[in-house]
Design a protein around this motif. Structure first.
Motif, PDB file in Angstrom:
ATOM      1  N   TYR A   1       0.806  -1.222   0.000  1.00  0.00           N
ATOM      2  CA  TYR A   1       0.000   0.000   0.000  1.00  0.00           C
ATOM      3  C   TYR A   1       0.836   1.268   0.000  1.00  0.00           C
ATOM      4  CZ  TYR A   1      -3.732  -3.239   0.680  1.00  0.00           C
ATOM      5  OH  TYR A   1      -4.604  -4.272   0.473  1.00  0.00           O
ATOM      6  N   GLY A   2       2.076   1.195   0.438  1.00  0.00           N
ATOM      7  CA  GLY A   2       2.924   2.375   0.470  1.00  0.00           C
ATOM      8  C   GLY A   2       3.020   3.007   1.839  1.00  0.00           C
ATOM      9  N   ASN A   3       2.116   2.607   2.738  1.00  0.00           N
ATOM     10  CA  ASN A   3       2.167   3.069   4.127  1.00  0.00           C
ATOM     11  C   ASN A   3       1.335   2.128   4.980  1.00  0.00           C
ATOM     12  OD1 ASN A   3       1.249   4.832   6.588  1.00  0.00           O
ATOM     13  ND2 ASN A   3       2.994   5.902   5.698  1.00  0.00           N
ATOM     14  N   ALA A   4       1.803   1.888   6.211  1.00  0.00           N
ATOM     15  CA  ALA A   4       1.174   0.893   7.071  1.00  0.00           C
ATOM     16  C   ALA A   4      -0.261   1.246   7.457  1.00  0.00           C
ATOM     17  CB  ALA A   4       2.014   0.691   8.335  1.00  0.00           C
ATOM     18  N   THR A   5      -0.588   2.543   7.481  1.00  0.00           N
ATOM     19  CA  THR A   5      -1.928   2.939   7.937  1.00  0.00           C
ATOM     20  C   THR A   5      -2.943   3.077   6.806  1.00  0.00           C
ATOM     21  OG1 THR A   5      -1.524   5.330   7.781  1.00  0.00           O
ATOM     22  CG2 THR A   5      -0.842   4.228   9.827  1.00  0.00           C
ATOM     23  N   PHE A   6      -2.497   2.988   5.563  1.00  0.00           N
ATOM     24  CA  PHE A   6      -3.383   3.276   4.433  1.00  0.00           C
ATOM     25  C   PHE A   6      -4.616   2.366   4.415  1.00  0.00           C
ATOM     26  CE2 PHE A   6      -4.776   2.542   0.057  1.00  0.00           C
ATOM     27  CZ  PHE A   6      -4.992   3.834  -0.386  1.00  0.00           C
ATOM     28  N   PHE A   7      -4.401   1.069   4.482  1.00  0.00           N
ATOM     29  CA  PHE A   7      -5.510   0.125   4.334  1.00  0.00           C
ATOM     30  C   PHE A   7      -6.505   0.234   5.488  1.00  0.00           C
ATOM     31  CE2 PHE A   7      -7.461  -4.111   4.814  1.00  0.00           C
ATOM     32  CZ  PHE A   7      -8.071  -4.212   3.568  1.00  0.00           C
ATOM     33  N   ASP A   8      -6.031   0.646   6.659  1.00  0.00           N
ATOM     34  CA  ASP A   8      -6.908   0.740   7.833  1.00  0.00           C
ATOM     35  C   ASP A   8      -8.083   1.683   7.596  1.00  0.00           C
ATOM     36  OD1 ASP A   8      -5.117  -0.938   9.070  1.00  0.00           O
ATOM     37  OD2 ASP A   8      -4.109   0.647  10.197  1.00  0.00           O
ATOM     38  N   TRP A   9      -7.909   2.665   6.729  1.00  0.00           N
ATOM     39  CA  TRP A   9      -8.967   3.640   6.496  1.00  0.00           C
ATOM     40  C   TRP A   9     -10.208   3.033   5.846  1.00  0.00           C
ATOM     41  CZ3 TRP A   9      -9.523   8.541   8.176  1.00  0.00           C
ATOM     42  CH2 TRP A   9      -8.410   9.137   8.759  1.00  0.00           C
ATOM     43  N   PHE A  10     -10.079   1.888   5.240  1.00  0.00           N
ATOM     44  CA  PHE A  10     -11.221   1.315   4.527  1.00  0.00           C
ATOM     45  C   PHE A  10     -12.203   0.594   5.452  1.00  0.00           C
ATOM     46  CE2 PHE A  10      -8.148   2.173   1.250  1.00  0.00           C
ATOM     47  CZ  PHE A  10      -8.942   2.718   0.259  1.00  0.00           C
ATOM     48  N   ARG A  11     -12.003   0.781   6.768  1.00  0.00           N
ATOM     49  CA  ARG A  11     -13.058   0.344   7.688  1.00  0.00           C
ATOM     50  C   ARG A  11     -14.258   1.283   7.576  1.00  0.00           C
ATOM     51  NH1 ARG A  11      -9.211   3.089  10.634  1.00  0.00           N
ATOM     52  NH2 ARG A  11      -9.915   4.625  12.195  1.00  0.00           N
ATOM     53  N   PHE A  12     -14.044   2.459   6.974  1.00  0.00           N
ATOM     54  CA  PHE A  12     -15.139   3.382   6.692  1.00  0.00           C
ATOM     55  C   PHE A  12     -15.610   3.138   5.254  1.00  0.00           C
ATOM     56  CE2 PHE A  12     -12.380   5.565   9.772  1.00  0.00           C
ATOM     57  CZ  PHE A  12     -13.293   5.799  10.789  1.00  0.00           C
ATOM     58  N   ARG A  13     -16.847   2.726   5.104  1.00  0.00           N
ATOM     59  CA  ARG A  13     -17.393   2.473   3.774  1.00  0.00           C
ATOM     60  C   ARG A  13     -18.314   3.596   3.320  1.00  0.00           C
ATOM     61  NH1 ARG A  13     -16.374  -2.453   1.993  1.00  0.00           N
ATOM     62  NH2 ARG A  13     -16.416  -1.253   0.072  1.00  0.00           N
ATOM     63  N   ASP A  14     -18.863   4.332   4.301  1.00  0.00           N
ATOM     64  CA  ASP A  14     -19.722   5.474   3.995  1.00  0.00           C
ATOM     65  C   ASP A  14     -18.841   6.716   3.857  1.00  0.00           C
ATOM     66  OD1 ASP A  14     -22.483   6.890   4.030  1.00  0.00           O
ATOM     67  OD2 ASP A  14     -21.299   7.949   5.556  1.00  0.00           O
ATOM     68  N   LEU A  15     -18.954   7.434   2.726  1.00  0.00           N
ATOM     69  CA  LEU A  15     -18.069   8.566   2.468  1.00  0.00           C
ATOM     70  C   LEU A  15     -18.259   9.692   3.479  1.00  0.00           C
ATOM     71  CD1 LEU A  15     -18.166   8.724  -1.433  1.00  0.00           C
ATOM     72  CD2 LEU A  15     -16.204   8.118  -0.002  1.00  0.00           C
ATOM     73  N   GLY A  16     -19.490   9.878   3.970  1.00  0.00           N
ATOM     74  CA  GLY A  16     -19.733  10.902   4.964  1.00  0.00           C
ATOM     75  C   GLY A  16     -19.003  10.622   6.261  1.00  0.00           C
ATOM     76  N   ALA A  17     -19.085   9.358   6.724  1.00  0.00           N
ATOM     77  CA  ALA A  17     -18.376   8.970   7.943  1.00  0.00           C
ATOM     78  C   ALA A  17     -16.870   9.024   7.730  1.00  0.00           C
ATOM     79  CB  ALA A  17     -18.810   7.562   8.362  1.00  0.00           C
TER      80      ALA A  17
END
Length: 420
Positions: free
Chosen positions: A322-338
């Motif tokens: 991914y290029g950074n260890a924290t990048f993939f963690d963000w996809f726990r949010f599926r709703d763009l508003g949240a």
């Protein structure tokens, strides 16, 4: 048609009646040798270099391995010019502008420095080491600017790199060598936060976009930070899609960069008459598809040629993940508003890129050919495929029978632009 993927390629066959065009820069082969191009650019800095004095300490800032710049060509020529001005090699140091990227390996240092490896000291910037950082001022928008102490303690600072499109800073190169290149993590995050409009739920600033510097708040913060450092001059290359040096711009850091950006935009923006149902995009191979964060650039640019709800097939090996260890963690949010709300309260540059990727994954149907685990690709909202043939078979099930298509062999370098 062969499309690059890492160090290999896939062959694409499309019915001619479906193809609206192959989107690629309208440029010829470089006329001069790379060394000649660099030498001519540095001639414009002869007067400035002539003011350098023996005993002065010189820092040369250059890019990391994720952004090929031609450094193995231009660094030796630059060092030769400095030596002619009386600067000893032991008083020169190459600082790799990692931003928040990972440290480089010894082999990567060798690729960056070329024949200078082992002669000139080369060090990686560390955005998290307070002992190596120094606060130098505050921007008009209240961003605290903290940068690598070496650039402030040096007698002379030279910025090097390459100019290309950037999806929210407008263009790379120039002032980006300082911010985010050699800035602290906090300064990087604060400057990139300017990509968002003020106010919850208002989304991205429309001026923080590819190919635009005018009124761009991210560019503005970078310019202010660079002005605090006061570099002596810059040397920026422009590369052809096959990574050859086709032009170079050297001189005062702001003027030379803007000149290079104008040159790049004239040659690497591709005029569109209409958008297509399908866009097949290759990042351009390694290192442009080294990881997801770098590959996102081709995804962003290629999406400009795609109808809403259309299908993108993206070739991006992502050998470095991914290029950074924290990048993939963000996809726990599926709703763009949240997602946006969390980004505003806990901003990360990786989160901004993840947010932009998810926006496109939900606006279009993206089929990703990569080395990433299929379940992780699905988590990011995309469809995994092991090969181009598999991806095209999947795309055929999603497209109308009379679909139209573009092919973009060098998606990381060319920007489709709709004619108004």
């Amino acid at each position: 048609m062969d499309l690059h993927y890492g160090d290999t390629s896939f062959t694409l066959t499309l019915p001619p009646e479906r193809l609206l065009g192959v989107i690629r820069p309208e440029i010829g082969a470089p006329v001069d040798r790379p060394e000649t191009i660099i030498a001519a650019a540095l001639d414009r800095c002869a007067e400035t270099i002539g003011t350098f004095r023996p005993g002065e300490r010189v820092i040369i800032v250059t890019s990391d391995i994720t952004r090929y710049t031609g450094s193995e060509v231009y660094l030796p020529i630059l060092v030769e010019r400095l030596a002619a001005a009386g600067i000893r090699e032991r008083d020169m140091e190459i600082l790799v502008a990692l931003g928040i990227h990972r440290k480089q390996t010894e082999h990567e240092h060798q690729k960056i420095a070329g024949p200078l490896h082992g002669r000139i000291r080369i060090v990686d910037h560390d955005c998290d080491d307070p002992g190596e950082l120094a606060f130098i001022g505050r921007t008009a928008n209240g961003i605290d600017v903290t940068v690598n102490r070496r650039v402030m303690e040096a007698d002379r600072v030279i910025l090097t790199g390459t100019i290309g499109f950037h999806y929210f800073a407008g263009f790379g190169g120039g002032r980006k060598s300082i911010l985010p290149g050699v800035a602290s993590r906090a300064t990087c995050m604060a400057s990139h936060f300017a990509v968002l409009n003020p106010g919850e739920g208002t989304g991205k600033n429309p001026l923080a976009t590819t190919g635009n510097l005018e009124g761009n708040p991210v560019h503005g913060a970078m310019v202010e930070a660079c002005a605090m450092v006061k570099p002596d001059f810059i040397l920026n290359t422009v590369l052809s899609p096959d990574k050859r040096i086709m032009a170079a711009f050297a001189g005062p850091w702001r003027e030379a960069h803007e000149e290079g950006c104008r040159y790049y935009a004239e040659r690497f923006a591709w005029p569109l008459r209409e958008k297509a149902d399908l866009v097949v995009v290759s990042c351009g191979g390694f290192p442009k598809d080294i990881n997801v964060i770098q590959s996102h650039k081709a995804m962003e640019y290629g999406s400009q040629a795609l109808k809403e709800g259309g299908v993108m097939v993206l070739l991006a090996q992502c050998r470095d993940g991914y290029g950074n260890a924290t990048f993939f963690d963000w996809f726990r949010f599926r709703d763009l508003g949240a997602f946006e709300a969390r980004l505003r309260s806990h901003y990360e540059i990786n989160g901004q890129t993840a947010y932009s990727l998810l926006q496109k994954a939900q606006k279009f149907r993206v089929i990703l050919v990569s080395d990433l685990p299929p379940e992780e690709i699905r988590t990011m909202g995309m469809v995994p495929a092991k090969s181009l043939d598999e991806a095209m078979a999947t795309a055929a099930e999603l497209l109308p029978t009379d679909y139209t298509a573009y092919v973009i062999p060098e998606g990381g370098t060319v920007l489709p632009v709709m004619n108004n």
